[in-house]
Design an enzyme around this catalytic site. Structure first.
Site, short mmCIF file in Angstrom:
data_model
loop_
_atom_site.label_atom_id
_atom_site.label_comp_id
_atom_site.label_asym_id
_atom_site.label_seq_id
_atom_site.Cartn_x
_atom_site.Cartn_y
_atom_site.Cartn_z
CG ASP A 197 -2.28 0.60 0.97
OD1 ASP A 197 -2.33 1.83 0.87
OD2 ASP A 197 -3.30 -0.13 0.87
CG HIS B 101 -5.42 3.70 0.80
ND1 HIS B 101 -4.93 2.43 0.61
CD2 HIS B 101 -6.67 3.69 0.28
CE1 HIS B 101 -5.85 1.68 0.01
NE2 HIS B 101 -6.92 2.43 -0.19
CG ASN C 86 -13.98 1.58 -4.72
OD1 ASN C 86 -14.12 0.40 -4.42
ND2 ASN C 86 -13.50 2.47 -3.89
CB SER D 295 -9.43 0.51 -0.22
OG SER D 295 -8.83 0.67 -1.47
#
Length: 320
Positions: free
Chosen positions: A49, A86, A177, A244
């Site tokens: 990430d 994130h 998404n 996520s």
């Protein structure tokens, strides 16, 4: 190989200075109900990430190391700090420790290996992802979690994932998404669309499929992904939405499942066997499989403690 890959888009709902809460998503998948059997101790999850805020009070004791594959901090491999938020949020959902204040993750005793493959803008090169996967393999992690994706089907990325699975590593990826709420259209994001990974779609806290969640035949399970409370930058907390946010629920759940199953069967289960154990711990929500796969992860669907001791029981469980 210079094509870009990005973190799965997400929405910041709100930020908080302090909280004291077991997040609703952690409760929805019934994680606290199985903590009497395991909290994920001995399991290592590699988070590919944007890095992680390593000094966050709810995370610092769970992080065992990591590496930076991006150009942030002049490419310093030993600096995997998160400047985006994130990665820190994802880490908290997996394994945050509940202190006097703060949140708790699905597997609060699992170890976290921070593999920074996306920069401060949430963008990266496919080669960074590939290098991160091979690094995780070298570190002999149990699970790889990736809440990132792109439109390109890159053979070298696919090969790296196959190598991880061949080494017994469970690879968990966000579905993406770009969904429109209908199962009549397919939205594909890689690596989530590879058959070898566990592809995770999102649901709201009301158990309805999130309209943004990608639909396709590779979706395996769904988990909470709307207004998810977790750790964030500067020692704070935030509610974020996206597939996520669903993905780390499943990565954490797999840490619990692997720890408990290996103990119950007195051996190390293979990746296909562990996948079967995950699917046994789902409940259907009444949607098309292209939207929900096998259903919502629900850890107490199966009683898998003392009753799984005999060879006969083991054969029956693993044949489901």
């Amino acid at each position: 190989m210079e094509r870009k890959v990005r973190l799965i888009p997400y929405q910041v709902i709100a930020e908080f200075e302090e909280v004291t809460e077991v997040p609703k998503g952690v409760e929805m998948i019934q994680a606290p109900e199985v903590w009497r059997a395991s909290r994920g101790k001995g399991m290592t999850i590699a988070i590919l990430d944007t890095g992680c805020e390593t000094d966050h009070i709810d995370l610092k004791d769970r992080i065992i190391g990591g590496r930076n594959f991006t150009k942030d901090d002049r490419g310093d491999q030993n600096n995997y700090r998160d400047y985006n938020g994130h990665g820190t949020h994802v880490a908290g959902t997996m394994a945050a420790i509940l202190n006097e204040t703060g949140v708790v993750g699905v597997a609060p005793e699992a170890n976290l290996l921070i593999v920074k493959v996306l920069d401060k803008n949430g963008s990266g090169q496919y080669q960074w992802i590939i290098n991160g996967i091979y690094y995780a393999i070298e570190q002999k992690v149990d699970i790889i979690s990736m809440s990132l994706g792109g439109s390109a089907d890159v053979p070298e990325l696919h090969d790296a994932i196959k190598k991880a699975v061949a080494n017994g590593i469970l690879v968990v990826c966000a579905a993406g998404n770009e969904g429109d709420g209908r199962d009549s259209t397919d939205e594909l994001a890689y690596p989530g669309a590879y058959n070898e990974v566990i592809c995770v779609g999102a649901i709201g806290l009301n158990r309805n499929i999130s309209e943004f969640s990608n639909s396709n035949k590779e979706v395996d399970v769904v988990a909470p992904g709307e207004s998810i409370l977790s750790t964030y930058l500067n020692g704070k907390y935030a509610r974020l939405s996206g597939t996520s946010m669903a993905t780390p629920h499943v990565a954490g759940a797999l840490a619990l499942i692997k720890a408990i199953s290996n103990q119950a069967f007195d051996r190390n289960l293979t990746e296909p066997e562990l996948y079967a154990q995950l699917i046994r711990r789902t409940i259907p929500l009444g949607n098309s499989p292209k939207l929900e796969g096998n259903g919502m992860v629900y850890l107490t669907t199966v009683e898998y403690l003392a009753t799984l001791g005999s060879e006969k029981d083991e054969q029956e469980v693993l044949s489901v």
